[in-house]
Design an enzyme around this catalytic site. Structure first.
Site, mmCIF file in Angstrom:
data_model
loop_
_atom_site.group_PDB
_atom_site.id
_atom_site.type_symbol
_atom_site.label_atom_id
_atom_site.label_comp_id
_atom_site.label_asym_id
_atom_site.label_seq_id
_atom_site.Cartn_x
_atom_site.Cartn_y
_atom_site.Cartn_z
ATOM 1 N N HIS A 46 0.809 -1.222 0.000
ATOM 2 C CA HIS A 46 0.000 0.000 0.000
ATOM 3 C C HIS A 46 0.843 1.273 0.000
ATOM 4 O O HIS A 46 0.298 2.361 -0.147
ATOM 5 C CB HIS A 46 -0.931 0.015 1.216
ATOM 6 C CG HIS A 46 -2.053 -0.974 1.112
ATOM 7 N ND1 HIS A 46 -3.084 -0.839 0.217
ATOM 8 C CD2 HIS A 46 -2.286 -2.135 1.779
ATOM 9 C CE1 HIS A 46 -3.917 -1.867 0.339
ATOM 10 N NE2 HIS A 46 -3.454 -2.667 1.276
ATOM 11 N N ARG A 71 6.535 -5.896 3.309
ATOM 12 C CA ARG A 71 5.257 -6.413 2.806
ATOM 13 C C ARG A 71 5.282 -6.226 1.306
ATOM 14 O O ARG A 71 5.348 -5.101 0.801
ATOM 15 C CB ARG A 71 4.061 -5.682 3.411
ATOM 16 C CG ARG A 71 2.768 -6.147 2.710
ATOM 17 C CD ARG A 71 1.519 -5.917 3.482
ATOM 18 N NE ARG A 71 1.124 -4.533 3.543
ATOM 19 C CZ ARG A 71 -0.029 -4.118 4.088
ATOM 20 N NH1 ARG A 71 -0.850 -4.996 4.635
ATOM 21 N NH2 ARG A 71 -0.331 -2.851 4.109
ATOM 22 N N ASP A 85 16.480 -10.539 -1.400
ATOM 23 C CA ASP A 85 17.813 -10.250 -1.953
ATOM 24 C C ASP A 85 18.352 -8.901 -1.474
ATOM 25 O O ASP A 85 19.562 -8.735 -1.295
ATOM 26 C CB ASP A 85 17.794 -10.282 -3.486
ATOM 27 C CG ASP A 85 17.806 -11.702 -4.056
ATOM 28 O OD1 ASP A 85 17.857 -12.657 -3.260
ATOM 29 O OD2 ASP A 85 17.755 -11.849 -5.294
ATOM 30 N N GLU A 151 -6.673 -12.945 5.549
ATOM 31 C CA GLU A 151 -7.498 -11.738 5.604
ATOM 32 C C GLU A 151 -8.725 -11.831 4.706
ATOM 33 O O GLU A 151 -9.202 -10.823 4.205
ATOM 34 C CB GLU A 151 -6.656 -10.492 5.283
ATOM 35 C CG GLU A 151 -5.795 -10.572 4.046
ATOM 36 C CD GLU A 151 -4.797 -9.418 3.919
ATOM 37 O OE1 GLU A 151 -4.717 -8.546 4.789
ATOM 38 O OE2 GLU A 151 -4.086 -9.396 2.891
ATOM 39 N N ASP A 177 -8.779 -5.986 5.681
ATOM 40 C CA ASP A 177 -9.237 -6.778 4.531
ATOM 41 C C ASP A 177 -10.266 -7.814 4.968
ATOM 42 O O ASP A 177 -11.223 -8.095 4.240
ATOM 43 C CB ASP A 177 -8.043 -7.446 3.830
ATOM 44 C CG ASP A 177 -7.408 -6.498 2.822
ATOM 45 O OD1 ASP A 177 -8.138 -5.968 1.963
ATOM 46 O OD2 ASP A 177 -6.199 -6.248 2.914
HETATM 47 C C1 3PY Z 1 -5.288 -5.507 6.928
HETATM 48 O O1 3PY Z 1 -5.819 -5.135 7.982
HETATM 49 O O2 3PY Z 1 -5.933 -5.910 5.947
HETATM 50 C C2 3PY Z 1 -3.827 -5.485 6.789
HETATM 51 O O3 3PY Z 1 -3.311 -5.897 5.810
HETATM 52 C C3 3PY Z 1 -2.991 -4.937 7.887
HETATM 53 O O4 3PY Z 1 -3.510 -3.944 8.530
HETATM 54 MG MG MG Z 2 -4.591 -6.392 4.287
#
Ligand code: 3PY
Ligand code: MG
Length: 253
Positions: A46, A71, A85, A151, A177
């Protein structure tokens, strides 16, 4: 890979805490270290950072003695191997919904025989080829931390199968999510969501799997820690700065 505070503490099943970071400025990572965080999650899903700026963020984390986690945008070998890497101590990967996706992730993070991570030792993680060939591959396999986001409802329906996959070190519940997947977008305090999260934490605990989640208040962090969550991702650099800016203005004017 220096100062792998994250893995060291997780192996002892200690609680670790760190923020998501969307800023490229290396000072943010130094500040996170000075504040006492264990890790910082450099957010390439994000956040606007490139791999090149993430590499500098990793350098700052190492100087500040916290573990850099990246991430990645999605469960894709190419993103994962670039993150590792450039020297990330771990990767956090969105939307793992099936056993097959979890296996693909675990394998993308490790070299043969545990996996199929693409091979190049002329990279920062291998000290640009200075590390002895065979040692590097073994060392990299033994020291990576693999964090899978659970999620979505599909992931919850496949929880038992995902929990059984070897090589996923932390199962991370993404409340935002997940709230969307449950049809209650953004309602991260909704009882239905909290109930689902608690049942995931319990199930994972029974299987001895480490669990992580995202929180935005000390009370939520303490509650999840009490329930057995070990990997606490606490808010986001920009949100924490905004919170402090706002309370500063409000406390003066
Ligand atoms: C979510 O809450 O979906 C995340 O990826 C982390 O906050
Ligand atoms: Mg998320």
């Amino acid at each position: 890979m220096q100062n792998n505070k994250l893995l060291h503490k997780l192996r002892k099943r200690e609680v670790v805490i760190g923020p998501f970071c969307k800023l490229a400025e290396p000072a943010i990572y130094e500040l996170a270290g000075l504040a006492g965080f264990d890790f910082a999650i450099i957010d390439l899903e994000h956040g606007p950072l490139s791999f090149e700026s993430a590499q500098n963020a990793i350098r700052a984390c190492e100087l500040a003695r916290i573990s850099p986690v990246i991430r990645v945008p999605k469960n894709e070998e190419h993103y994962i191997l670039r993150a590792l890497d450039i020297g990330a101590h771990g990767v956090q990967v969105p939307a793992i919904n099936t056993k097959e996706q979890a296996e693909k992730l675990a394998q993308a993070c490790r070299y043969y025989p545990q996996g199929n991570r693409g091979v190049c030792r002329f990279v920062r993680a291998a000290e640009y080829s200075r590390l002895p060939k065979t040692d590097y591959f073994q060392y990299a396999n033994a020291n990576v931390t693999v964090i899978a986001h659970l999620e979505g409802v599909e992931g919850i329906n496949n929880l038992d199968a995902i929990l059984a996959v070897e090589g996923i070190d932390v199962l991370f519940i993404g409340p935002y999510d997940l709230s969307q997947s449950l049809g209650i977008p953004g309602k991260v305090d909704h009882p239905e969501l909290i109930a689902k999260m608690r049942s995931i934490v319990e199930k994972a605990g029974e299987k001895g799997k480490l669990i992580g989640t995202f929180v935005e208040t000390p009370a939520a962090a303490k509650d999840w820690i009490k329930r057995g969550v070990k990997y606490i991702s606490y808010s986001v650099d920009v949100g924490l700065i905004l919170e402090k800016f706002t309370s500063t203005v409000q406390s003066v004017l």
